[in-house]
Design a protein around this motif. Sequence first.
Motif, short mmCIF file in Angstrom:
data_model
loop_
_atom_site.label_atom_id
_atom_site.label_comp_id
_atom_site.label_asym_id
_atom_site.label_seq_id
_atom_site.Cartn_x
_atom_site.Cartn_y
_atom_site.Cartn_z
N HIS A 24 33.70 -35.84 41.47
CA HIS A 24 32.26 -35.58 41.42
C HIS A 24 31.48 -36.65 42.18
N LYS A 130 33.91 -29.77 28.11
CA LYS A 130 33.31 -30.14 29.39
C LYS A 130 31.80 -29.92 29.36
N GLU A 134 29.08 -32.91 30.03
CA GLU A 134 28.03 -32.85 31.05
C GLU A 134 26.64 -32.95 30.43
N GLN A 138 23.87 -35.88 31.05
CA GLN A 138 22.53 -35.51 31.50
C GLN A 138 21.45 -36.08 30.58
#
Length: 249
Positions: A24, A130, A134, A138
């Motif tokens: 990423h 996952k 994430e 965030q």
Amino acid sequence: MQRYFVEEQAIENRFYIFGEDRHHIVKVMRMKEGDCIICVGPNQNSALCTIAEITDEQVTAEVVQWIEGSSELPVDVTIVSGLPKGDKLEWIIQKGTELGAHRFIPFTSARSVVKWDAKKAAKKVDRWQKIAKEAAEQSHRTIMPEVHAPLDLKSLLKLCGDYDHKLIAFEEEAKQGEASVLSKTLSSMNKGESLIIFFGPEGGLADQEVTLLQEHGFLACGLGPRILRTETAPLYLLSAVSYHFELMG
């Protein structure tokens, strides 16, 4: 600024990032040496870092400054959701993570329309985890919530003994105007304590499920006078917890 959960604690003020997060950083964000990121270690400490080195195997991030303070709820909240249809559970996990939940446990309720396919279990749980990761990155969490594989009610009850407070969000209580149990529970909680709360699937919890939970020390509560959807109710609860502990002072 991009945030990453790192599996191992910093060694000599350096974090080492592998796998999907390395991909990423390099391929998605197209970062270079000298760029800044935030790394969160397994002991929940966060640091502003600069990328010191990028190789085919890893990204090395050097600590510039450790970040003080925490964005975590002062109480530990576990959301137990009867398996809903479609992608509603993904929504609950994503938004529930943003709102501060520590743990998600799906369960196969008597009224769950969705039937759990054990053969696809690992892949499904990996996807849910996952989503939680994430969302935690965030929303600048320092904890990545844990997502369990779905359990049946009897198996779940074996996990509930260690919680300080236990609730059931039950729409029948809301219909009857019950408005005190949640408020009293939050008022009685101290920082550092834990709360587990059950939410039914689209059809709600069956009466026998509620009875069994009550026999194990759970209190049924309403969530205001309106009947909430299965994907809305956990978010209402987490918002109420945040308001009580973080905004009321």
